[in-house]
Design a protein around this motif. Structure first.
Motif, PDB file in Angstrom:
ATOM      1  N   GLY A 168      45.357  42.759  35.726  1.00  0.00           N
ATOM      2  CA  GLY A 168      46.083  41.637  36.257  1.00  0.00           C
ATOM      3  C   GLY A 168      46.937  40.930  35.127  1.00  0.00           C
ATOM      4  N   MET A 169      46.457  40.949  33.937  1.00  0.00           N
ATOM      5  CA  MET A 169      47.350  40.191  32.951  1.00  0.00           C
ATOM      6  C   MET A 169      48.567  40.807  32.848  1.00  0.00           C
ATOM      7  SD  MET A 169      45.751  37.341  32.091  1.00  0.00           S
ATOM      8  CE  MET A 169      43.899  36.722  32.145  1.00  0.00           C
ATOM      9  N   ALA A 170      48.690  42.247  33.080  1.00  0.00           N
ATOM     10  CA  ALA A 170      49.945  43.011  32.891  1.00  0.00           C
ATOM     11  C   ALA A 170      50.917  42.575  34.081  1.00  0.00           C
ATOM     12  CB  ALA A 170      49.551  44.550  32.874  1.00  0.00           C
ATOM     13  N   VAL A 171      50.267  42.586  35.362  1.00  0.00           N
ATOM     14  CA  VAL A 171      51.183  42.615  36.475  1.00  0.00           C
ATOM     15  C   VAL A 171      51.529  40.933  36.537  1.00  0.00           C
ATOM     16  CG1 VAL A 171      50.793  41.758  38.913  1.00  0.00           C
ATOM     17  CG2 VAL A 171      49.935  44.006  38.061  1.00  0.00           C
ATOM     18  N   GLN A 172      51.085  39.917  35.673  1.00  0.00           N
ATOM     19  CA  GLN A 172      51.565  38.581  35.885  1.00  0.00           C
ATOM     20  C   GLN A 172      52.464  38.389  34.559  1.00  0.00           C
ATOM     21  OE1 GLN A 172      48.236  35.374  35.969  1.00  0.00           O
ATOM     22  NE2 GLN A 172      46.893  37.234  35.971  1.00  0.00           N
ATOM     23  N   GLY A 173      52.283  39.328  33.323  1.00  0.00           N
ATOM     24  CA  GLY A 173      53.338  39.553  32.534  1.00  0.00           C
ATOM     25  C   GLY A 173      54.614  40.096  32.942  1.00  0.00           C
ATOM     26  N   ALA A 174      54.451  41.260  34.002  1.00  0.00           N
ATOM     27  CA  ALA A 174      55.649  41.558  34.133  1.00  0.00           C
ATOM     28  C   ALA A 174      56.394  40.766  35.171  1.00  0.00           C
ATOM     29  CB  ALA A 174      55.484  42.980  35.065  1.00  0.00           C
ATOM     30  N   ARG A 175      55.995  39.654  35.921  1.00  0.00           N
ATOM     31  CA  ARG A 175      56.731  38.673  36.439  1.00  0.00           C
ATOM     32  C   ARG A 175      57.223  37.708  35.525  1.00  0.00           C
ATOM     33  NH1 ARG A 175      52.258  34.808  38.218  1.00  0.00           N
ATOM     34  NH2 ARG A 175      53.214  33.806  36.318  1.00  0.00           N
ATOM     35  N   ILE A 176      56.921  37.495  34.470  1.00  0.00           N
ATOM     36  CA  ILE A 176      57.193  36.514  33.632  1.00  0.00           C
ATOM     37  C   ILE A 176      58.571  37.324  32.887  1.00  0.00           C
ATOM     38  CG2 ILE A 176      57.025  35.213  31.608  1.00  0.00           C
ATOM     39  CD1 ILE A 176      54.252  34.787  32.722  1.00  0.00           C
ATOM     40  N   ASN A 177      57.994  38.326  32.254  1.00  0.00           N
ATOM     41  CA  ASN A 177      59.355  38.936  31.373  1.00  0.00           C
ATOM     42  C   ASN A 177      58.931  40.263  31.083  1.00  0.00           C
ATOM     43  OD1 ASN A 177      60.942  39.805  29.299  1.00  0.00           O
ATOM     44  ND2 ASN A 177      60.897  37.868  28.293  1.00  0.00           N
ATOM     45  N   GLU A 178      59.648  41.238  32.153  1.00  0.00           N
ATOM     46  CA  GLU A 178      59.243  42.781  32.295  1.00  0.00           C
ATOM     47  C   GLU A 178      59.884  43.565  30.984  1.00  0.00           C
ATOM     48  OE1 GLU A 178      60.375  45.068  35.322  1.00  0.00           O
ATOM     49  OE2 GLU A 178      59.810  43.796  36.963  1.00  0.00           O
ATOM     50  N   ARG A 179      60.766  42.982  30.309  1.00  0.00           N
ATOM     51  CA  ARG A 179      61.532  43.569  29.050  1.00  0.00           C
ATOM     52  C   ARG A 179      60.210  43.428  28.103  1.00  0.00           C
ATOM     53  NH1 ARG A 179      67.544  42.152  26.899  1.00  0.00           N
ATOM     54  NH2 ARG A 179      67.596  43.747  25.189  1.00  0.00           N
ATOM     55  N   ARG A 180      59.564  42.355  27.762  1.00  0.00           N
ATOM     56  CA  ARG A 180      58.725  42.093  26.621  1.00  0.00           C
ATOM     57  C   ARG A 180      57.536  42.918  27.144  1.00  0.00           C
ATOM     58  NH1 ARG A 180      57.259  36.078  25.331  1.00  0.00           N
ATOM     59  NH2 ARG A 180      59.423  36.237  24.591  1.00  0.00           N
ATOM     60  N   MET A 181      56.993  43.220  28.357  1.00  0.00           N
ATOM     61  CA  MET A 181      55.877  43.875  28.663  1.00  0.00           C
ATOM     62  C   MET A 181      56.108  45.231  28.356  1.00  0.00           C
ATOM     63  SD  MET A 181      53.682  42.046  29.737  1.00  0.00           S
ATOM     64  CE  MET A 181      52.285  43.042  30.033  1.00  0.00           C
ATOM     65  N   ARG A 182      57.419  45.958  28.559  1.00  0.00           N
ATOM     66  CA  ARG A 182      57.924  47.327  28.236  1.00  0.00           C
ATOM     67  C   ARG A 182      57.655  47.421  26.747  1.00  0.00           C
ATOM     68  NH1 ARG A 182      61.289  47.209  32.782  1.00  0.00           N
ATOM     69  NH2 ARG A 182      62.729  45.950  31.570  1.00  0.00           N
ATOM     70  N   ALA A 183      58.073  46.300  26.089  1.00  0.00           N
ATOM     71  CA  ALA A 183      58.246  46.540  24.560  1.00  0.00           C
ATOM     72  C   ALA A 183      56.588  46.437  23.840  1.00  0.00           C
ATOM     73  CB  ALA A 183      58.835  45.133  23.954  1.00  0.00           C
ATOM     74  N   LEU A 184      55.833  45.723  24.779  1.00  0.00           N
ATOM     75  CA  LEU A 184      54.280  45.973  24.198  1.00  0.00           C
ATOM     76  C   LEU A 184      53.767  47.359  24.859  1.00  0.00           C
ATOM     77  CD1 LEU A 184      53.408  42.228  25.200  1.00  0.00           C
ATOM     78  CD2 LEU A 184      53.599  43.216  22.863  1.00  0.00           C
ATOM     79  N   GLY A 185      54.135  48.103  25.269  1.00  0.00           N
ATOM     80  CA  GLY A 185      53.641  49.492  25.576  1.00  0.00           C
ATOM     81  C   GLY A 185      53.200  49.567  27.098  1.00  0.00           C
ATOM     82  N   PHE A 186      53.457  48.513  28.050  1.00  0.00           N
ATOM     83  CA  PHE A 186      52.984  48.381  29.506  1.00  0.00           C
ATOM     84  C   PHE A 186      53.900  49.143  30.304  1.00  0.00           C
ATOM     85  CE2 PHE A 186      50.237  45.279  27.408  1.00  0.00           C
ATOM     86  CZ  PHE A 186      49.138  45.411  27.934  1.00  0.00           C
ATOM     87  N   SER A 187      53.804  49.413  31.501  1.00  0.00           N
ATOM     88  CA  SER A 187      54.484  50.006  32.404  1.00  0.00           C
ATOM     89  C   SER A 187      54.658  48.829  33.701  1.00  0.00           C
ATOM     90  CB  SER A 187      54.492  51.553  32.921  1.00  0.00           C
ATOM     91  OG  SER A 187      55.046  51.795  34.039  1.00  0.00           O
ATOM     92  N   PRO A 188      55.670  48.237  33.423  1.00  0.00           N
ATOM     93  CA  PRO A 188      55.543  46.962  34.540  1.00  0.00           C
ATOM     94  C   PRO A 188      55.706  47.558  36.148  1.00  0.00           C
ATOM     95  CG  PRO A 188      57.133  46.425  32.571  1.00  0.00           C
ATOM     96  CD  PRO A 188      56.598  47.947  32.617  1.00  0.00           C
ATOM     97  N   TYR A 189      56.677  48.689  36.051  1.00  0.00           N
ATOM     98  CA  TYR A 189      56.422  49.222  37.552  1.00  0.00           C
ATOM     99  C   TYR A 189      55.451  49.967  38.138  1.00  0.00           C
ATOM    100  CZ  TYR A 189      58.265  52.963  40.985  1.00  0.00           C
ATOM    101  OH  TYR A 189      58.583  53.578  42.148  1.00  0.00           O
ATOM    102  N   ARG A 190      54.698  50.582  37.148  1.00  0.00           N
ATOM    103  CA  ARG A 190      53.284  51.159  37.597  1.00  0.00           C
ATOM    104  C   ARG A 190      52.265  50.112  37.773  1.00  0.00           C
ATOM    105  NH1 ARG A 190      50.903  55.097  33.122  1.00  0.00           N
ATOM    106  NH2 ARG A 190      50.251  52.830  32.357  1.00  0.00           N
ATOM    107  N   HIS A 191      52.398  49.222  37.060  1.00  0.00           N
ATOM    108  CA  HIS A 191      51.328  48.083  37.459  1.00  0.00           C
ATOM    109  C   HIS A 191      51.652  47.339  38.637  1.00  0.00           C
ATOM    110  CE1 HIS A 191      50.074  48.795  33.112  1.00  0.00           C
ATOM    111  NE2 HIS A 191      48.886  48.044  33.771  1.00  0.00           N
ATOM    112  N   LYS A 192      52.806  47.069  38.824  1.00  0.00           N
ATOM    113  CA  LYS A 192      53.299  46.466  40.050  1.00  0.00           C
ATOM    114  C   LYS A 192      53.198  47.399  41.289  1.00  0.00           C
ATOM    115  CE  LYS A 192      57.319  44.001  39.746  1.00  0.00           C
ATOM    116  NZ  LYS A 192      58.738  43.629  39.361  1.00  0.00           N
ATOM    117  N   LEU A 193      53.574  48.421  41.207  1.00  0.00           N
ATOM    118  CA  LEU A 193      53.125  49.548  42.272  1.00  0.00           C
ATOM    119  C   LEU A 193      51.730  49.589  42.821  1.00  0.00           C
ATOM    120  CD1 LEU A 193      54.118  51.375  44.437  1.00  0.00           C
ATOM    121  CD2 LEU A 193      54.372  53.241  42.524  1.00  0.00           C
ATOM    122  N   THR A 194      50.978  49.447  41.693  1.00  0.00           N
ATOM    123  CA  THR A 194      49.366  49.732  41.923  1.00  0.00           C
ATOM    124  C   THR A 194      49.097  48.444  42.559  1.00  0.00           C
ATOM    125  OG1 THR A 194      49.050  51.050  40.016  1.00  0.00           O
ATOM    126  CG2 THR A 194      47.077  49.838  40.913  1.00  0.00           C
ATOM    127  N   ALA A 195      49.410  47.214  42.491  1.00  0.00           N
ATOM    128  CA  ALA A 195      49.323  46.187  42.981  1.00  0.00           C
ATOM    129  C   ALA A 195      49.686  45.940  44.311  1.00  0.00           C
ATOM    130  CB  ALA A 195      49.596  44.873  42.156  1.00  0.00           C
TER     131      ALA A 195
END
Length: 332
Positions: A203-230
């Motif tokens: 959930g934190m990754a999904v919310q982080g992707a809403r705020i700043n996807e670029r930063r989430m990718r830099a932290l090693g998360f996959s915004p696309y995958r998390h958002k698609l799962t949600a």
């Protein structure tokens, strides 16, 4: 400073107590109609919470969310039509003694909603902003016109259900009180699930992707995958709400997946409070109660709804839920 956490907890407990007590109170007052009305509120509350999961927390403005509701409803409607017609397309355990087994049909409705959400999300989530909104709308409209073209299943006239799903012999869903409590239990269970999801790492990754996807990718998360799962979880829950709606109305039609219905779901979320989970339930209640009461005054009841929605958006950042439960913890 007031402890708003306690205020939020008390708001949830009082709301749950009211919903639990409503059927016996309505029967005692001879107002059984309110049981049916609040059953619809619970069902649309479930659909609105599923939308809030992606809109309020993920920032995904889906203007085709009602398509998943319609898909779930048509799963129930098509199976029910084949049962009544005497030519079932599936066998046990979906069909039990001429009626639909809810333990199979309702999860199937959720599964179909999730599968369609997977396909739609896989395409639309590669875009953002207005492009995302228009792609979700386009997919929903395609499904809407597909439903109209299903002449075997009533086309534009829809399908009348002659039976309801069956849970266990002791629970007769034709009894409006029993069906009400089943819908309430499902809504509470989904709210509890969403509460866990929102507070989890996912959930934190999904919310982080809403705020700043670029930063989430830099932290090693996959915004696309998390958002698609949600998006898939949201579509599955909407499909389940469609199955409940079909049983409640004993009817299924293309209007369930129209863009107007998607707009109504967005209004419920905004009115109740985006990113609050419990707010969309209040939004669904406010919207349907206003529709019920104002429709007796004029067929153009939306004229009154518009200014109310405008006032809520301007003066209550978290919608009705913000007024009831206080500001969000992040705002304190």
């Amino acid at each position: 400073m007031p402890d708003f956490r306690h205020r939020e907890t008390w708001a949830v407990l009082i709301g749950l107590a009211f919903l639990l007590a409503l059927p016996p109170l309505a029967d005692a007052m001879g107002k059984g109609f309110y049981i049916t009305l609040f059953t619809r509120i619970l069902i649309f509350g479930l659909a609105a919470v599923s939308l809030d999961l992606i809109l309020g927390y993920g920032g995904m403005v889906s203007f085709g969310h009602a398509a998943f509701v319609g898909i779930g409803a048509y799963v129930v409607g098509i199976l029910s039509w084949h049962v009544f017609d005497g030519s079932p397309v599936v066998t046990w355990p979906v069909l039990v003694e001429g009626t639909e087994n809810a333990f199979v049909v309702w999860p199937l409705a959720a599964l179909m909603g999730g599968l369609f959400a997977l396909v739609i999300g896989a395409v639309s989530l590669r875009t953002t902003g207005i492009s995302f909104i228009m792609i979700t709308l386009a997919f929903a409209q395609m499904l809407f016109y597909l439903a109209i073209g299903l002449r075997q299943y009533g086309g534009e006239d829809g399908i009348a259900l002659y039976n309801k799903s069956e849970l266990v012999p002791a629970l007769d869903l034709f009894d409006r009180t029993i069906f009400y409590y089943v819908c309430l239990a499902i809504l509470v269970a989904f709210l509890a699930l969403c509460r866990r999801l929102v507070g989890s790492r996912f959930g934190m990754a999904v919310q982080g992707a809403r705020i700043n996807e670029r930063r989430m990718r830099a932290l090693g998360f996959s915004p696309y995958r998390h958002k698609l799962t949600a998006f898939v979880i949201s579509g599955a829950a909407a499909g389940l709400s469609g199955a409940l709606l079909a049983n409640a109305a004993e009817f299924v039609g293309p209007a369930y997946m129209s863009w107007q219905r998607s707009g109504e779901l967005i209004v419920m979320v905004v009115l109740g409070g985006m990113g609050s989970l419990f707010g969309p339930v209040l939004g669904a209640a406010a919207f349907l109660l206003l529709e019920e009461w104002l429709a007796d005054l004029t067929e153009h009841w939306q004229i009154f709804l518009g200014p109310i929605l405008l006032l809520v958006v301007v003066f209550a950042r978290r919608g009705i839920w913000g007024i009831v439960a206080g500001p969000d913890r992040r705002e304190r």
